[in-house]
Design a protein around this motif. Structure first.
Motif: not given
Length: 165
Positions: A114, A117-118, A121-122, A146-147, A149
């Motif tokens: 996670r 991935h975050t 994505v950022r 897309r995040y 969450d």
């Protein structure tokens, strides 16, 4: 004559920068998509491990949350995973039990996936949000990343004192 050489060098530098930028946007987009697939795989592994644990040891609520997380459609996935995390936090996990250990390990790997991935994505969203990239529509072939969450999936486990063994 020198202005022609200067203009040619300037055009070559701008073209090289644009090609480099387009390549960077494509690479970041591809890495974000791969990270999303890896995150999905880790989510499935954790839900499967939780379902096995619930079948063998714990009750219906944990099993139902695990099955819902396994069967959730993409738009329902975040809520299902958050529910599974809440259910896992209510259960006392014994780190010496192999089934519990599998859930704990899957949760740790999920937390790492996670975070990766975050971050990707950022970075992809930042690269695609730059004015020149938007103006030239360099990322138009891909959807915006897309995040995902969800609550922190890391589970706290009681530590076993070595002297009590």
């Amino acid at each position: 004559m020198w202005w022609v050489v200067g203009a040619t060098v300037l055009v070559a530098l701008v073209a090289a920068y644009l090609i480099w930028t387009a390549g960077r946007v494509e690479r970041l987009q591809a890495r974000a998509q791969l990270a999303a697939r890896a995150l999905d795989a880790h989510l499935l592994r954790r839900a499967a491990a939780a379902a096995v644990l619930a079948e063998r040891r714990y009750g219906v609520e944990l099993y139902a949350a695990a099955r819902i997380a396994l069967d959730a459609r993409p738009e329902e996935r975040e809520a299902a995973e958050n529910d599974l995390t809440r259910q896992l936090r209510t259960v006392e996990l014994d780190p010496t039990d192999p089934d519990c250990e599998a859930v704990i390990a899957a949760s740790r790997r999920l937390a790492l996936a996670r975070q990766v991935h975050t971050d990707l994505v950022r970075d992809a969203r930042t690269a695609r949000g730059r004015p020149l990239v938007r103006l030239l529509r360099m990322g138009r072939r891909h959807t915006w990343p897309r995040y995902f969450d969800i609550d922190d999936p890391t589970l706290s486990v009681p530590t076993v004192d070595a002297t009590t063994r």
